[in-house]
Design an enzyme around this catalytic site. Structure first.
Site, PDB file in Angstrom:
ATOM      1  N   GLU A 136      -1.635  -6.866   8.020  1.00 18.61           N
ATOM      2  CA  GLU A 136      -0.517  -6.617   8.591  1.00 18.61           C
ATOM      3  C   GLU A 136      -0.009  -7.344  10.095  1.00 18.61           C
ATOM      4  OE1 GLU A 136       2.807  -6.467   8.352  1.00 18.61           O
ATOM      5  OE2 GLU A 136       3.127  -4.393   7.492  1.00 18.61           O
TER       6      GLU A 136
ATOM      7  N   HIS B 124       0.742  -1.110  -0.082  1.00 18.22           N
ATOM      8  CA  HIS B 124      -0.056   0.045  -0.083  1.00 18.22           C
ATOM      9  C   HIS B 124       0.825   1.201   0.046  1.00 18.22           C
ATOM     10  CE1 HIS B 124       0.892   0.712   4.136  1.00 18.22           C
ATOM     11  NE2 HIS B 124       0.691  -0.383   4.289  1.00 18.22           N
TER      12      HIS B 124
END
Length: 199
Positions: free
Chosen positions: A80, A11
């Site tokens: 994550e 990202h």
């Protein structure tokens, strides 16, 4: 011979800038959107997108899937790593509060994990489980995986055989970094190769 191409992209910059934000669900900043859109070229061709459920990945993945008119799959196991007490702190803040623990983490995240954090071994097993599920389910296709720096490190550790204690210090994974993995399935077995890594 059947070939699967998996492009992993981290990202872009989230709102709030650089910090430990494993489970902190900030959306992309304006710069982050620019980074992601700029990382995609007119020559890119995918059959499907797999994305982390976190806003900094999912929103861009949804926009791109709509533009390309291809299916999108949300995979919870590609979120994550959780950074425990370091969540929401910058590196400078962690250094000030925890001292040598920060450098210990980068040198060996397995034995130097942050207090209350998800264990790197557990994180690795979770990520590989989610990654391999979609590698098998979308075998023979070209797939974009929108995910996180830690997730990319775990996948590359898996593909390249990098020891987990070296997985956070061995290579850079900046915002909008792209890595391509090719998986060849043949009568002789399955062969995985890192084709490119573009920080």
């Amino acid at each position: 011979m059947k070939t699967t191409t998996l492009d992993l992209i981290r990202h872009g910059e989230p709102e709030g800038g650089q910090m430990f934000r494993g489970s902190k669900d900030d959306p992309l900043s304006e710069l982050g959107w620019q980074q992601m859109r700029g990382a995609i070229t007119g020559n890119d061709r995918w059959d499907a997108i797999v994305t982390s459920p976190m806003a900094r990945c999912r929103h861009f993945a949804g926009e791109l899937a709509g533009q390309l008119r291809i299916p999108i799959h949300v995979e919870d196991e590609l979120r994550e790593i959780g950074f425990g007490e370091w969540e929401g702190l910058t590196s400078e803040q962690v250094q000030a509060r925890y001292g040598e623990q920060l450098s210990q983490f980068w040198q060996d995240p397995v034995s130097g994990q942050p207090p209350g954090a998800e264990a790197v071994v557990d994180f690795y097993q979770r990520v590989v489980s989610g990654y391999e599920r979609w590698q098998l389910q979308l075998a023979g296709k070209r797939v974009l995986i929108v995910c996180h720096g830690g997730v990319i490190r775990m996948v590359l550790a898996h593909v390249l055989g990098i020891p987990l204690d070296k997985s956070f210090s061995g290579f850079a994974v900046p915002y909008a970094c792209r890595s391509r993995i090719q998986v060849d399935h043949s009568e002789f077995g399955t062969f995985r190769s890192l084709i490119s890594h573009q920080p």
